[in-house]
Design a protein around this motif. Sequence first.
Motif, PDB file in Angstrom:
ATOM      1  N   LYS A  11     -10.742  53.451  86.049  1.00 22.79           N
ATOM      2  CA  LYS A  11     -12.098  53.899  85.740  1.00 22.79           C
ATOM      3  C   LYS A  11     -12.843  54.099  87.051  1.00 22.79           C
ATOM      4  N   PRO A  12     -13.683  55.122  87.102  1.00 22.77           N
ATOM      5  CA  PRO A  12     -14.465  55.291  88.332  1.00 22.77           C
ATOM      6  C   PRO A  12     -15.478  54.151  88.471  1.00 22.77           C
ATOM      7  N   ARG A  13     -15.687  53.724  89.700  1.00 23.54           N
ATOM      8  CA  ARG A  13     -16.644  52.640  89.957  1.00 23.54           C
ATOM      9  C   ARG A  13     -18.065  53.119  89.699  1.00 23.54           C
ATOM     10  N   VAL A  14     -18.847  52.265  89.069  1.00 24.45           N
ATOM     11  CA  VAL A  14     -20.232  52.583  88.773  1.00 24.45           C
ATOM     12  C   VAL A  14     -21.084  52.400  90.029  1.00 24.45           C
ATOM     13  N   THR A  15     -20.813  51.358  90.769  1.00 21.44           N
ATOM     14  CA  THR A  15     -21.573  51.072  91.980  1.00 21.44           C
ATOM     15  C   THR A  15     -20.623  50.890  93.151  1.00 21.44           C
ATOM     16  N   ARG A  16     -21.195  50.982  94.329  1.00 17.00           N
ATOM     17  CA  ARG A  16     -20.429  50.745  95.541  1.00 17.00           C
ATOM     18  C   ARG A  16     -20.422  49.241  95.813  1.00 17.00           C
ATOM     19  N   VAL A  17     -19.264  48.705  96.139  1.00 16.65           N
ATOM     20  CA  VAL A  17     -19.138  47.285  96.428  1.00 16.65           C
ATOM     21  C   VAL A  17     -19.200  47.088  97.935  1.00 16.65           C
ATOM     22  N   ASN A  18     -20.020  46.155  98.359  1.00 17.54           N
ATOM     23  CA  ASN A  18     -20.191  45.901  99.779  1.00 17.54           C
ATOM     24  C   ASN A  18     -18.967  45.197 100.361  1.00 17.54           C
ATOM     25  N   GLU A  19     -18.477  45.699 101.464  1.00 16.12           N
ATOM     26  CA  GLU A  19     -17.398  45.057 102.209  1.00 16.12           C
ATOM     27  C   GLU A  19     -17.801  44.828 103.663  1.00 16.12           C
ATOM     28  N   ASP A  20     -19.036  45.162 104.014  1.00 19.77           N
ATOM     29  CA  ASP A  20     -19.505  45.093 105.391  1.00 19.77           C
ATOM     30  C   ASP A  20     -20.115  43.723 105.674  1.00 19.77           C
ATOM     31  N   PRO A  21     -19.546  42.953 106.611  1.00 12.19           N
ATOM     32  CA  PRO A  21     -20.105  41.636 106.909  1.00 12.19           C
ATOM     33  C   PRO A  21     -21.486  41.702 107.572  1.00 12.19           C
ATOM     34  N   GLU A  22     -21.794  42.803 108.240  1.00 13.47           N
ATOM     35  CA  GLU A  22     -23.118  42.937 108.853  1.00 13.47           C
ATOM     36  C   GLU A  22     -24.218  43.024 107.796  1.00 13.47           C
ATOM     37  N   LEU A  23     -23.954  43.783 106.731  1.00 15.79           N
ATOM     38  CA  LEU A  23     -24.921  43.858 105.632  1.00 15.79           C
ATOM     39  C   LEU A  23     -25.114  42.496 104.980  1.00 15.79           C
ATOM     40  N   LEU A  24     -24.028  41.761 104.847  1.00 15.81           N
ATOM     41  CA  LEU A  24     -24.114  40.426 104.265  1.00 15.81           C
ATOM     42  C   LEU A  24     -24.930  39.499 105.155  1.00 15.81           C
ATOM     43  N   ASP A  25     -24.720  39.570 106.467  1.00 12.32           N
ATOM     44  CA  ASP A  25     -25.497  38.738 107.392  1.00 12.32           C
ATOM     45  C   ASP A  25     -26.985  39.089 107.337  1.00 12.32           C
ATOM     46  N   GLN A  26     -27.303  40.378 107.252  1.00 11.06           N
ATOM     47  CA  GLN A  26     -28.706  40.787 107.152  1.00 11.06           C
ATOM     48  C   GLN A  26     -29.332  40.274 105.852  1.00 11.06           C
ATOM     49  N   ALA A  27     -28.558  40.301 104.772  1.00 12.96           N
ATOM     50  CA  ALA A  27     -29.070  39.786 103.501  1.00 12.96           C
ATOM     51  C   ALA A  27     -29.297  38.281 103.578  1.00 12.96           C
ATOM     52  N   MET A  28     -28.411  37.564 104.246  1.00 14.12           N
ATOM     53  CA  MET A  28     -28.582  36.121 104.397  1.00 14.12           C
ATOM     54  C   MET A  28     -29.823  35.803 105.239  1.00 14.12           C
ATOM     55  N   LEU A  40     -24.131  29.371 106.768  1.00 15.47           N
ATOM     56  CA  LEU A  40     -22.924  29.316 105.949  1.00 15.47           C
ATOM     57  C   LEU A  40     -21.758  29.951 106.686  1.00 15.47           C
ATOM     58  N   THR A  41     -20.560  29.494 106.382  1.00 11.32           N
ATOM     59  CA  THR A  41     -19.379  30.137 106.948  1.00 11.32           C
ATOM     60  C   THR A  41     -19.168  31.474 106.251  1.00 11.32           C
ATOM     61  N   ASP A  42     -18.378  32.335 106.872  1.00  9.22           N
ATOM     62  CA  ASP A  42     -18.153  33.669 106.297  1.00  9.22           C
ATOM     63  C   ASP A  42     -17.540  33.590 104.905  1.00  9.22           C
ATOM     64  N   GLU A  43     -16.581  32.702 104.719  1.00  9.20           N
ATOM     65  CA  GLU A  43     -15.916  32.593 103.419  1.00  9.20           C
ATOM     66  C   GLU A  43     -16.900  32.174 102.330  1.00  9.20           C
ATOM     67  N   VAL A  44     -17.769  31.239 102.637  1.00 10.50           N
ATOM     68  CA  VAL A  44     -18.736  30.766 101.650  1.00 10.50           C
ATOM     69  C   VAL A  44     -19.801  31.832 101.389  1.00 10.50           C
ATOM     70  N   LYS A  45     -20.171  32.593 102.411  1.00  8.57           N
ATOM     71  CA  LYS A  45     -21.131  33.693 102.195  1.00  8.57           C
ATOM     72  C   LYS A  45     -20.570  34.682 101.180  1.00  8.57           C
ATOM     73  N   TRP A  46     -19.314  35.100 101.382  1.00 11.52           N
ATOM     74  CA  TRP A  46     -18.714  36.057 100.460  1.00 11.52           C
ATOM     75  C   TRP A  46     -18.567  35.455  99.066  1.00 11.52           C
ATOM     76  N   LEU A  47     -18.216  34.173  99.010  1.00  9.61           N
ATOM     77  CA  LEU A  47     -18.056  33.514  97.718  1.00  9.61           C
ATOM     78  C   LEU A  47     -19.377  33.460  96.958  1.00  9.61           C
ATOM     79  N   SER A  48     -20.473  33.223  97.675  1.00  7.36           N
ATOM     80  CA  SER A  48     -21.767  33.080  96.997  1.00  7.36           C
ATOM     81  C   SER A  48     -22.307  34.398  96.454  1.00  7.36           C
ATOM     82  N   VAL A  49     -21.841  35.523  96.951  1.00  5.68           N
ATOM     83  CA  VAL A  49     -22.329  36.814  96.436  1.00  5.68           C
ATOM     84  C   VAL A  49     -21.270  37.539  95.603  1.00  5.68           C
ATOM     85  N   THR A  50     -20.221  36.843  95.197  1.00  8.46           N
ATOM     86  CA  THR A  50     -19.167  37.454  94.394  1.00  8.46           C
ATOM     87  C   THR A  50     -19.282  36.991  92.948  1.00  8.46           C
ATOM     88  N   HIS A  51     -19.485  37.936  92.057  1.00  9.62           N
ATOM     89  CA  HIS A  51     -19.568  37.650  90.625  1.00  9.62           C
ATOM     90  C   HIS A  51     -18.160  37.638  90.042  1.00  9.62           C
TER      91      HIS A  51
END
Length: 193
Positions: A11-28, A40-51
């Motif tokens: 199925k085509p993706r409805v939204t774009r999924v973030n894979e950029d760690p810089e965007l994640l750091d800016q959001a944090m 937070l460590t990088d692994e925990v940052k990604w874990l906290s924003v993953t549904h």
Amino acid sequence: MQAPFRLRPAKPRVTRVNEDPELLDQAMIRVLGRGGDELLTDEVKWLSVTHKSFDHGRRGYNARLAYFGKRIVDLQTSIALVNTSTATLAPPVEDQYGRMPFQHPALERLPLLNNETLHTSKELSRVASVAVKYRLIDVIRWEPKSYSLKGSGSEKVSAQALYAIVGAVALQNGGQVAIRIVQERILSPLGLT
């Protein structure tokens, strides 16, 4: 487990999924304040924003962190309501036998914690509005069910990610840091401090 090839077309993706760690750091930094990208460590940052809808839950997701963070936010909300409520209480009334109920200054504001005030102060849409303010939806990794983000539950997913970030901060840096973040970055925009 995943098959080596697909039986049905993807199925085509409805939204774009973030894979950029810089965007994640800016959001944090937006959510946690200055230096938030280093809390937070990088692994925990990604874990906290993953549904759990992302990658069918094969990778780690934020449900347990969100549960822990929600308990912290609920407790701090109750404390803020008791400490800052401006509602006036009715004076105690004697009953038919002439008895007065027990009174103590520590128990004065306890009746203000009724179901109605707690429900309205912790409403999902209010917490989601804080997550929208911090543009958290831009970095959340999730797979919406339909093209309508609101219909797919973007409010709930955003609030869950915000709770998960609080839970992750509490586990990695302790309760005092998490309480400060909840008071300054969540309750203050909601007008509860």
